[in-house]
Design a protein around this motif. Sequence first.
Motif, PDB file in Angstrom:
ATOM      1  N   GLY A  94       0.806  -1.221   0.000  1.00  0.00           N
ATOM      2  CA  GLY A  94       0.000   0.000   0.000  1.00  0.00           C
ATOM      3  C   GLY A  94       0.835   1.266   0.000  1.00  0.00           C
ATOM      4  O   GLY A  94       0.524   2.223   0.681  1.00  0.00           O
ATOM      5  N   TYR A  95       1.929   1.284  -0.766  1.00  0.00           N
ATOM      6  CA  TYR A  95       2.807   2.458  -0.863  1.00  0.00           C
ATOM      7  C   TYR A  95       3.366   2.834   0.504  1.00  0.00           C
ATOM      8  O   TYR A  95       3.321   3.984   0.918  1.00  0.00           O
ATOM      9  CB  TYR A  95       2.046   3.660  -1.437  1.00  0.00           C
ATOM     10  N   ALA A  96       3.852   1.886   1.246  1.00  0.00           N
ATOM     11  CA  ALA A  96       4.290   2.113   2.624  1.00  0.00           C
ATOM     12  C   ALA A  96       5.665   2.765   2.696  1.00  0.00           C
ATOM     13  O   ALA A  96       6.574   2.259   3.323  1.00  0.00           O
ATOM     14  CB  ALA A  96       4.287   0.806   3.391  1.00  0.00           C
ATOM     15  N   ILE A  97       5.827   3.906   2.036  1.00  0.00           N
ATOM     16  CA  ILE A  97       7.079   4.648   2.155  1.00  0.00           C
ATOM     17  C   ILE A  97       6.886   5.900   2.996  1.00  0.00           C
ATOM     18  O   ILE A  97       7.833   6.606   3.266  1.00  0.00           O
ATOM     19  CB  ILE A  97       7.658   5.019   0.768  1.00  0.00           C
ATOM     20  N   ASN A  98       5.656   6.147   3.415  1.00  0.00           N
ATOM     21  CA  ASN A  98       5.342   7.283   4.269  1.00  0.00           C
ATOM     22  C   ASN A  98       4.588   6.746   5.481  1.00  0.00           C
ATOM     23  O   ASN A  98       3.468   6.272   5.346  1.00  0.00           O
ATOM     24  CB  ASN A  98       4.492   8.291   3.502  1.00  0.00           C
ATOM     25  N   PRO A  99       5.173   6.821   6.670  1.00  0.00           N
ATOM     26  CA  PRO A  99       4.508   6.271   7.843  1.00  0.00           C
ATOM     27  C   PRO A  99       3.138   6.889   8.114  1.00  0.00           C
ATOM     28  O   PRO A  99       2.246   6.218   8.621  1.00  0.00           O
ATOM     29  CB  PRO A  99       5.468   6.590   8.986  1.00  0.00           C
ATOM     30  N   ALA A 100       2.940   8.139   7.774  1.00  0.00           N
ATOM     31  CA  ALA A 100       1.651   8.786   8.030  1.00  0.00           C
ATOM     32  C   ALA A 100       0.538   8.169   7.196  1.00  0.00           C
ATOM     33  O   ALA A 100      -0.616   8.130   7.617  1.00  0.00           O
ATOM     34  CB  ALA A 100       1.751  10.281   7.748  1.00  0.00           C
ATOM     35  N   ARG A 101       0.868   7.666   6.016  1.00  0.00           N
ATOM     36  CA  ARG A 101      -0.156   7.044   5.166  1.00  0.00           C
ATOM     37  C   ARG A 101      -0.562   5.675   5.676  1.00  0.00           C
ATOM     38  O   ARG A 101      -1.570   5.134   5.254  1.00  0.00           O
ATOM     39  CB  ARG A 101       0.344   6.932   3.736  1.00  0.00           C
ATOM     40  N   ASP A 102       0.219   5.081   6.544  1.00  0.00           N
ATOM     41  CA  ASP A 102      -0.115   3.768   7.073  1.00  0.00           C
ATOM     42  C   ASP A 102      -0.585   3.839   8.523  1.00  0.00           C
ATOM     43  O   ASP A 102      -1.578   3.219   8.883  1.00  0.00           O
ATOM     44  CB  ASP A 102       1.098   2.846   6.980  1.00  0.00           C
ATOM     45  N   LEU A 103       0.125   4.578   9.352  1.00  0.00           N
ATOM     46  CA  LEU A 103      -0.159   4.574  10.784  1.00  0.00           C
ATOM     47  C   LEU A 103      -1.472   5.275  11.124  1.00  0.00           C
ATOM     48  O   LEU A 103      -2.253   4.759  11.936  1.00  0.00           O
ATOM     49  CB  LEU A 103       0.999   5.210  11.553  1.00  0.00           C
ATOM     50  N   GLY A 104      -1.733   6.415  10.519  1.00  0.00           N
ATOM     51  CA  GLY A 104      -2.973   7.143  10.800  1.00  0.00           C
ATOM     52  C   GLY A 104      -4.223   6.334  10.491  1.00  0.00           C
ATOM     53  O   GLY A 104      -5.090   6.160  11.359  1.00  0.00           O
ATOM     54  N   PRO A 105      -4.363   5.811   9.266  1.00  0.00           N
ATOM     55  CA  PRO A 105      -5.539   4.987   8.975  1.00  0.00           C
ATOM     56  C   PRO A 105      -5.618   3.724   9.835  1.00  0.00           C
ATOM     57  O   PRO A 105      -6.710   3.282  10.190  1.00  0.00           O
ATOM     58  CB  PRO A 105      -5.360   4.619   7.500  1.00  0.00           C
TER      59      PRO A 105
END
Length: 94
Positions: free
Chosen positions: A40-51
């Motif tokens: 899921g494009y996990a190169i930005n922690p904010a895109r994974d951790l927030g959701p």
Amino acid sequence: LLAILTQGLNDQGNGLGTLGVLITAFVVVSIGLSLGGPTGYAINPARDLGPRIVHALLPLPNKGGSDWGYAWIPIAGPLIGAAIAAGVYNVAFA
């Protein structure tokens, strides 16, 4: 990160300008094309951790787990990769 760090390696030290933006964009797109499906494009922690946090807190009926066993990878992976790339850059170009 290594592709971005090496953009300022010309004689004037002023970078590549518009070409540098294109190189950076191609690096991000290539990471997404190669790993975007499974991670899921996990190169930005904010895109994974927030959701993931919102999914864990919302009382949705019949929701699955938030997969906290994988949650550390989008946080630790970019940090470790950036440290390795900076080390390679310092050894090769500094």
